[in-house]
Design a protein around this motif. Structure first.
Motif, PDB file in Angstrom:
ATOM      1  N   PRO A 150       0.813  -1.373  -0.039  1.00  0.00           N
ATOM      2  CA  PRO A 150      -0.227   0.095  -0.024  1.00  0.00           C
ATOM      3  C   PRO A 150       1.029   1.256   0.111  1.00  0.00           C
ATOM      4  O   PRO A 150       0.533   2.278  -0.601  1.00  0.00           O
ATOM      5  CB  PRO A 150      -0.789  -0.074   1.291  1.00  0.00           C
ATOM      6  N   ILE A 151       2.165   1.262   0.604  1.00  0.00           N
ATOM      7  CA  ILE A 151       2.909   2.455   0.741  1.00  0.00           C
ATOM      8  C   ILE A 151       3.159   2.966  -0.688  1.00  0.00           C
ATOM      9  O   ILE A 151       3.080   3.946  -1.221  1.00  0.00           O
ATOM     10  CB  ILE A 151       4.247   2.214   1.457  1.00  0.00           C
ATOM     11  N   VAL A 152       3.709   1.792  -1.719  1.00  0.00           N
ATOM     12  CA  VAL A 152       4.050   1.940  -3.062  1.00  0.00           C
ATOM     13  C   VAL A 152       2.784   2.603  -3.807  1.00  0.00           C
ATOM     14  O   VAL A 152       3.030   3.303  -4.740  1.00  0.00           O
ATOM     15  CB  VAL A 152       4.699   1.154  -3.822  1.00  0.00           C
ATOM     16  N   HIS A 153       1.749   2.287  -3.348  1.00  0.00           N
ATOM     17  CA  HIS A 153       0.443   2.754  -4.170  1.00  0.00           C
ATOM     18  C   HIS A 153      -0.035   3.999  -3.839  1.00  0.00           C
ATOM     19  O   HIS A 153      -0.315   4.960  -4.583  1.00  0.00           O
ATOM     20  CB  HIS A 153      -0.717   1.985  -3.770  1.00  0.00           C
ATOM     21  N   MET A 154       0.441   4.730  -2.579  1.00  0.00           N
ATOM     22  CA  MET A 154       0.403   5.881  -1.991  1.00  0.00           C
ATOM     23  C   MET A 154       1.412   6.779  -2.859  1.00  0.00           C
ATOM     24  O   MET A 154       0.948   7.927  -3.082  1.00  0.00           O
ATOM     25  CB  MET A 154       0.609   6.082  -0.434  1.00  0.00           C
ATOM     26  N   MET A 155       2.439   6.213  -3.081  1.00  0.00           N
ATOM     27  CA  MET A 155       3.680   6.748  -3.642  1.00  0.00           C
ATOM     28  C   MET A 155       3.029   7.014  -5.310  1.00  0.00           C
ATOM     29  O   MET A 155       3.340   8.182  -5.907  1.00  0.00           O
ATOM     30  CB  MET A 155       4.893   5.803  -3.808  1.00  0.00           C
ATOM     31  N   GLU A 161       9.224  11.264  -0.778  1.00  0.00           N
ATOM     32  CA  GLU A 161      10.154  11.091   0.062  1.00  0.00           C
ATOM     33  C   GLU A 161       9.670  10.597   1.359  1.00  0.00           C
ATOM     34  O   GLU A 161      10.623   9.868   1.963  1.00  0.00           O
ATOM     35  CB  GLU A 161      11.140  12.442   0.020  1.00  0.00           C
ATOM     36  N   PHE A 162       8.727  11.337   1.897  1.00  0.00           N
ATOM     37  CA  PHE A 162       8.133  10.989   3.160  1.00  0.00           C
ATOM     38  C   PHE A 162       7.573   9.284   3.239  1.00  0.00           C
ATOM     39  O   PHE A 162       8.154   8.785   4.427  1.00  0.00           O
ATOM     40  CB  PHE A 162       7.047  11.896   3.445  1.00  0.00           C
ATOM     41  N   MET A 190      16.358   8.769  -7.547  1.00  0.00           N
ATOM     42  CA  MET A 190      16.185   9.455  -8.749  1.00  0.00           C
ATOM     43  C   MET A 190      15.840  10.904  -8.667  1.00  0.00           C
ATOM     44  O   MET A 190      16.091  11.901  -9.342  1.00  0.00           O
ATOM     45  CB  MET A 190      15.450   8.897  -9.970  1.00  0.00           C
ATOM     46  N   ILE A 191      15.243  11.226  -7.404  1.00  0.00           N
ATOM     47  CA  ILE A 191      14.528  12.453  -7.110  1.00  0.00           C
ATOM     48  C   ILE A 191      15.495  13.519  -7.304  1.00  0.00           C
ATOM     49  O   ILE A 191      15.125  14.679  -8.147  1.00  0.00           O
ATOM     50  CB  ILE A 191      13.800  12.455  -5.789  1.00  0.00           C
ATOM     51  N   PRO A 192      16.563  13.660  -6.732  1.00  0.00           N
ATOM     52  CA  PRO A 192      17.606  14.815  -7.084  1.00  0.00           C
ATOM     53  C   PRO A 192      17.767  15.065  -8.569  1.00  0.00           C
ATOM     54  O   PRO A 192      17.815  16.422  -8.777  1.00  0.00           O
ATOM     55  CB  PRO A 192      18.933  14.454  -6.180  1.00  0.00           C
ATOM     56  N   ALA A 193      18.062  14.117  -9.237  1.00  0.00           N
ATOM     57  CA  ALA A 193      18.112  14.402 -10.419  1.00  0.00           C
ATOM     58  C   ALA A 193      16.699  14.860 -11.247  1.00  0.00           C
ATOM     59  O   ALA A 193      16.887  15.828 -12.063  1.00  0.00           O
ATOM     60  CB  ALA A 193      18.336  12.950 -11.590  1.00  0.00           C
TER      61      ALA A 193
END
Lengths: 267, 303
Positions: A122-127, A140-141, B40-43
């Motif tokens: 579920p966390i990657v789904h939120m991502m 990031e969070f 990858m975020i910084p890029a």
């Protein structure tokens, strides 16, 4: 022995790091050699901690998660057995019992890992949702949340263990009869083979078996240290690679830079 | 001409540091995808400025990904180079990027496992553990420092290598280099593992095979040893010259086995474990079984 608040906090932090590393596999805080030694250090049992770490490390040497194969969990095994060793207060004499305790814990840790890896779905789904909005901070969070879950996986059981009074741990350890602890120490000596067998199964093929034979025979010469054996192994590997390259058999027929192969293809 | 957007060294260092957490959100659905996008975020921040572009990039990098955590670094490097070209207007579509990632992750994982998990870690681990079992604190310190130096050096330099070489990296790597590294690691690994089996798997059969009464001349002449320190000295001299200390010579099963070849039983035990593992017996079951055998064997006096 009873621990100070300060020591308890440090042990929980080490447990947290070990839990994170159990999945990240970078700094190796979850390896027994590191985790047990650190817990020994912060609780004033450095000698016993290092000894336990060394013994457990030998057992856990071949434990690695490859593909679908799940290895026992080194993080919970090292942290919990080190805590039990410290609470038991027997110093270096408690090491063999702690090793025996560590093994079932390695299994328990395995189930906890699977739980957390499922919770991460579920966390990657939120991502995914955050990505649609271009919300970088939220991704990031969420990544940090996932890492924290892995840390807590070990920190919570460690904290629970620390709240058991030392006297209770000692009573249980003293209750264990001598034949049981001695027998478990003997079992511990044999269990090492399982980790090695896992790794050998992964690497073995017809080509490399002769090197196993050489290694086995040479190891009986007790004057050779591990560093000497490592140097010998590297030399053998280089020799073999260079020689087989020269004779053109190194990479079989798919090597385009192989003159023999080119000649054969010309005909 | 429009100014070219480039990733700075600081950006690339940030990516390398973040890739430490690649497996942080490892999940059963898309495995390392969360950690990959996190790296990858910084890029992405440097290369794309509009929300739409960023959203597209984030989505692109949340696809399935799984490889050895350290071998992700060269793949990250190549992907950085591709994203940089794309941000500068080159036609690099999503399929290309995903294709490069998927194309590299399989073969590279195949190198990472034998090199890091089966060769370097068992070797450094055994080195550290051997020292630690003698109570030497340098054991864990040595393991920790050496491992992390190798790891960090490897991750940074292979990421830079991937970044500089770009998509051409597949040509470089397929030229037999990967196979060579894998084979070299397997040879070294098998050699060292055999040594570890011989030295650190311990089975000690206590059962006594024979008791032989020795000839009187083969034993220290206790009847004529003077008392006091002089006596101890003489007894030690006699023992050192090869005389036995007691009249009885006890041979255990272990002594006989060691005369065939030292470490024979550990070797057979390892083979048994390998066979059981190949028969799909869970390692956990084998470990618990060995503990039970240890306890039972000890109780009946065999071990």
């Amino acid at each position: 022995m009873t621990l100070s608040i300060f020591a308890i906090v440090l042990v929980i932090i080490i447990a947290f790091l070990a839990g994170m590393e159990g999945i990240l596999d970078q700094f190796q805080f979850h390896q027994p050699l590191v985790a047990c030694s650190l817990i020994g250090l912060v609780t004033g049992n450095i000698e016993a901690g290092v000894l336990l770490g060394g013994h457990l490390q030998m057992i856990a040497l071949g434990w690695a998660n490859i593909g679908a194969a799940v290895a026992p969990d080194a993080a919970l095994a090292s942290v919990a057995s080190a805590i039990i060793l410290v609470l038991g207060g027997q110093g270096r004499y408690g090491v063999s019992t702690a090793i025996a305790v560590a093994i079932p814990l390695a299994v328990a840790g395995l189930f906890l890992t699977m739980v957390v890896r499922t919770l991460a779905v579920p966390i990657v789904h939120m991502m995914d949702n955050a990505a649609r909005k271009g919300d970088i901070r939220r991704i990031e969070f969420l990544q940090i949340v996932a890492i924290f879950m892995q840390g807590l996986r070990i920190a919570i059981p460690a904290a629970a263990l620390l709240f058991i009074p030392a006297s209770t741990v000692q009573t249980i350890l003293n209750w264990m009869p001598k034949w049981l602890t001695e027998g478990m120490a003997i079992g511990g000596g044999m269990v090492v083979a399982v980790g090695y067998a896992m790794v050998i199964n992964m690497m073995a093929n017809k080509e490399v078996w002769p090197f196993f034979v050489i290694g086995f025979v040479v190891a009986a010469i007790s004057q050779l240290t591990l560093i000497a054996l490592g140097a010998l192994g590297i030399a053998l590997a280089l020799l073999y690679l260079n020689l087989s390259e020269r004779s053109g058999f190194a990479n079989g027929s798919n090597n385009t830079g192989d003159p023999l192969d080119d000649i054969l293809n010309d005909y | 001409m429009e100014h070219k957007i480039q990733l700075t060294k600081k950006d690339r260092l940030a990516v390398a540091w973040r890739s430490t957490f690649l497996q942080g959100s490892w999940n059963y659905e898309r495995m390392q995808n969360g950690g990959w996008v996190f790296s990858m975020i910084p890029a992405i921040k440097r290369l794309y400025t509009t929300t739409e572009d960023r959203a597209a990039a984030l989505k692109r990098h949340l696809e399935f990904f799984n490889t050895h955590p350290y071998l992700a670094s060269p793949i990250l490097g190549v992907t950085l180079a591709l994203e940089e070209e794309r941000a500068n207007g080159a036609t690099v579509d999503d399929v290309t990027i995903q294709g490069v990632k998927v194309g590299m992750m399989g073969p590279l994982a195949g190198v990472g496992d034998p090199v890091f998990w089966f060769t370097v870690r068992p070797m450094l681990g055994a080195l550290g553990a051997a020292l630690a079992m003698d109570g030497k604190i340098i054991g864990p310190i040595l393991f920790f420092i050496l491992w992390n130096l190798i790891r960090m050096g490897f991750m940074w330099y292979t990421q830079e290598f991937g970044y500089r070489t770009g998509a051409k990296i597949t040509d470089n790597l397929s030229g037999g280099l990967l196979q060579k590294i894998t084979k070299g690691a397997s040879i070294l690994g098998m050699f060292v593992l055999a040594a570890l089996v011989e030295r650190w798997v311990s089975i000690n059969f206590k059962s006594i095979v024979s008791k032989i009464d020795l000839d009187e001349k083969a034993v220290v002449d206790w009847a004529h040893i003077p008392s006091g320190t002089e006596g101890i000295k003489q007894a030690l001299i006699q023992a050192q010259s090869g005389l036995a200390l007691t009249q009885e010579k006890v041979t255990t099963l272990q002594n006989n086995l060691d005369q065939l070849i030292p470490g024979l039983m550990p070797l057979l035990l390892t083979f048994l474990c390998m066979w059981l593992l190949r028969k799909k017996v869970s390692p956990i079951i084998i470990i618990l079984g060995l503990f039970i055998i240890g306890i039972l064997g000890h109780v009946i006096g065999l071990l």
